[in-house]
Design a protein around this motif. Structure first.
Motif, PDB file in Angstrom:
ATOM      1  N   ILE A   1       3.286 -20.344  90.403  1.00 54.85           N
ATOM      2  CA  ILE A   1       4.625 -20.607  89.879  1.00 54.85           C
ATOM      3  C   ILE A   1       4.837 -22.123  89.863  1.00 54.85           C
ATOM      4  CG2 ILE A   1       7.088 -20.334  90.372  1.00 54.85           C
ATOM      5  CD1 ILE A   1       6.367 -17.540  91.473  1.00 54.85           C
ATOM      6  N   LEU A   2       5.567 -22.603  88.884  1.00 53.47           N
ATOM      7  CA  LEU A   2       5.776 -24.031  88.700  1.00 53.47           C
ATOM      8  C   LEU A   2       6.227 -24.703  89.990  1.00 53.47           C
ATOM      9  CD1 LEU A   2       5.774 -26.258  86.524  1.00 53.47           C
ATOM     10  CD2 LEU A   2       8.228 -25.794  86.203  1.00 53.47           C
ATOM     11  N   GLY A   3       5.503 -25.747  90.393  1.00 52.85           N
ATOM     12  CA  GLY A   3       5.874 -26.511  91.577  1.00 52.85           C
ATOM     13  C   GLY A   3       5.321 -25.975  92.879  1.00 52.85           C
ATOM     14  N   GLN A   4       4.551 -24.895  92.802  1.00 55.26           N
ATOM     15  CA  GLN A   4       3.996 -24.287  94.016  1.00 55.26           C
ATOM     16  C   GLN A   4       2.471 -24.266  93.960  1.00 55.26           C
ATOM     17  OE1 GLN A   4       5.741 -20.437  94.786  1.00 55.26           O
ATOM     18  NE2 GLN A   4       7.812 -21.131  94.305  1.00 55.26           N
ATOM     19  N   GLY A   5       1.872 -23.991  95.102  1.00 57.83           N
ATOM     20  CA  GLY A   5       0.435 -23.794  95.128  1.00 57.83           C
ATOM     21  C   GLY A   5       0.064 -22.400  94.666  1.00 57.83           C
ATOM     22  N   PRO A   6      -1.186 -22.204  94.270  1.00 60.39           N
ATOM     23  CA  PRO A   6      -1.611 -20.860  93.844  1.00 60.39           C
ATOM     24  C   PRO A   6      -1.488 -19.849  94.984  1.00 60.39           C
ATOM     25  CG  PRO A   6      -3.197 -22.533  93.156  1.00 60.39           C
ATOM     26  CD  PRO A   6      -2.255 -23.199  94.097  1.00 60.39           C
ATOM     27  N   LYS A   7      -1.115 -18.636  94.624  1.00 63.15           N
ATOM     28  CA  LYS A   7      -0.995 -17.541  95.590  1.00 63.15           C
ATOM     29  C   LYS A   7      -1.904 -16.411  95.144  1.00 63.15           C
ATOM     30  CE  LYS A   7       2.230 -14.412  95.470  1.00 63.15           C
ATOM     31  NZ  LYS A   7       3.524 -13.672  95.476  1.00 63.15           N
ATOM     32  N   LEU A   8      -2.731 -15.919  96.074  1.00 62.45           N
ATOM     33  CA  LEU A   8      -3.675 -14.866  95.721  1.00 62.45           C
ATOM     34  C   LEU A   8      -2.961 -13.572  95.382  1.00 62.45           C
ATOM     35  CD1 LEU A   8      -6.773 -14.106  95.684  1.00 62.45           C
ATOM     36  CD2 LEU A   8      -6.290 -12.991  97.873  1.00 62.45           C
ATOM     37  N   LEU A   9      -3.359 -12.958  94.262  1.00 64.53           N
ATOM     38  CA  LEU A   9      -2.878 -11.624  93.902  1.00 64.53           C
ATOM     39  C   LEU A   9      -3.891 -10.559  94.301  1.00 64.53           C
ATOM     40  CD1 LEU A   9      -1.407 -12.268  90.329  1.00 64.53           C
ATOM     41  CD2 LEU A   9      -0.134 -11.897  92.453  1.00 64.53           C
ATOM     42  N   ILE A  10      -5.164 -10.769  93.937  1.00 66.38           N
ATOM     43  CA  ILE A  10      -6.187  -9.767  94.203  1.00 66.38           C
ATOM     44  C   ILE A  10      -7.547 -10.429  94.242  1.00 66.38           C
ATOM     45  CG2 ILE A  10      -6.461  -9.174  91.754  1.00 66.38           C
ATOM     46  CD1 ILE A  10      -6.825  -6.220  92.696  1.00 66.38           C
ATOM     47  N   GLN A  11      -8.413  -9.894  95.103  1.00 66.40           N
ATOM     48  CA  GLN A  11      -9.787 -10.381  95.231  1.00 66.40           C
ATOM     49  C   GLN A  11     -10.734  -9.212  95.076  1.00 66.40           C
ATOM     50  OE1 GLN A  11     -10.614 -12.341  98.965  1.00 66.40           O
ATOM     51  NE2 GLN A  11     -12.821 -12.233  98.699  1.00 66.40           N
ATOM     52  N   PHE A  12     -11.754  -9.387  94.226  1.00 67.97           N
ATOM     53  CA  PHE A  12     -12.801  -8.386  94.021  1.00 67.97           C
ATOM     54  C   PHE A  12     -14.125  -8.904  94.580  1.00 67.97           C
ATOM     55  CE2 PHE A  12     -10.761  -5.434  91.109  1.00 67.97           C
ATOM     56  CZ  PHE A  12      -9.818  -6.191  90.443  1.00 67.97           C
ATOM     57  N   GLN A  13     -14.904  -7.992  95.143  1.00 68.32           N
ATOM     58  CA  GLN A  13     -16.292  -8.255  95.473  1.00 68.32           C
ATOM     59  C   GLN A  13     -17.087  -7.264  94.639  1.00 68.32           C
ATOM     60  OE1 GLN A  13     -17.622 -10.612  97.208  1.00 68.32           O
ATOM     61  NE2 GLN A  13     -19.728  -9.943  97.507  1.00 68.32           N
ATOM     62  N   ASN A  14     -17.839  -7.794  93.663  1.00 66.14           N
ATOM     63  CA  ASN A  14     -18.443  -6.943  92.626  1.00 66.14           C
ATOM     64  C   ASN A  14     -17.324  -6.119  91.975  1.00 66.14           C
ATOM     65  OD1 ASN A  14     -21.179  -7.875  93.013  1.00 66.14           O
ATOM     66  ND2 ASN A  14     -21.115  -6.789  94.963  1.00 66.14           N
TER      67      ASN A  14
END
Lengths: 115, 109
Positions: free
Chosen positions: A38-51
């Motif tokens: 979001i504008l002005g913020q750091g990235p925030k994880l939504l989802i992580q995949f392994q394979n």
């Protein structure tokens, strides 16, 4: 090596509409991440995949967001229905491995504006 | 969860000046990375530095894991250094990086 590819780069939709973003990671990278910035913020994880398996989706608003990586390569992130607060840049990243030693490479991002 | 604080939040420099950016984190980490986000939004990995010191051209970074901070040094700054610098950490036992709030750097000619 080719970088992380994302599309579309820009998307404008009205609230309650749906949108999908696509990501193709670096060849050979087993781990794929979707971040929301979001504008002005750091990235925030939504989802992580392994394979093709989900490692972490604890921050994904599952009532409206979904993501898949069916063949363990490219991935799609979908939002349905979109809300005004979903306006953000959606960043895809990949890494060769997960855990302590992973080094992330990011794509250029997909900028979503919800009106 | 882990807290990652970066300072200063904003920094304006004259071209050629040096600067130090700081990242403080509240818990033990196994991985720390510095990123530069350019004005077009592209995030570029600068350093993977869970401990110790590394240098790459005009940039260098030091992480003191026992004291829970990392520093990014930029020497002889150029206008192309402008953008937002993020520190991101991986807490021990976690799976993914947590980003700080960033330092916005503007280098003026």
């Amino acid at each position: 090596e080719a970088g992380v590819a994302q599309s579309p780069r820009y998307k404008i939709i009205e609230k309650r509409q749906s949108v999908a973003f696509w990501c193709n990671p670096i060849s050979g990278h087993a781990t794929l991440y979707w971040y929301q910035q979001i504008l002005g913020q750091g990235p925030k994880l939504l989802i992580q995949f392994q394979n093709n398996g989900v490692v972490d989706d604890s921050q994904l608003p599952k009532d409206r967001f979904s993501a898949e990586r069916l063949k363990g390569v490219d991935s799609t992130l979908k939002i349905q229905p979109a809300k005004l607060e979903d306006s953000a840049v959606y960043l895809c990243a990949s890494s060769r491995q997960q855990g302590d030693a992973n080094v992330l490479t990011f794509g250029a991002g997909s900028r979503l504006t919800v009106l | 969860g882990i807290q990652v604080e970066q300072s200063p939040p904003d920094l304006i420099l004259q071209e050629g000046a040096n600067s130090t950016l700081r990242c403080n984190f509240s818990d033990s980490v196994n991985n720390l990375q510095w990123f530069h986000q350019n004005p077009w939004g592209q995030l570029i990995n600068l350093f993977y530095i869970p401990s110790g010191t590394k240098q790459n051209g005009r940039l260098s970074a030091t992480t003191v894991a026992t004291e829970r901070y990392s520093l990014l040094y930029i020497s002889s700054s150029q206008t192309t250094d402008s953008g937002v610098y993020f520190c991101a950490v991986l807490k021990a036992g976690a799976n993914n990086l947590f980003f700080g709030t960033g330092t916005r750097l503007t280098v003026i000619p």
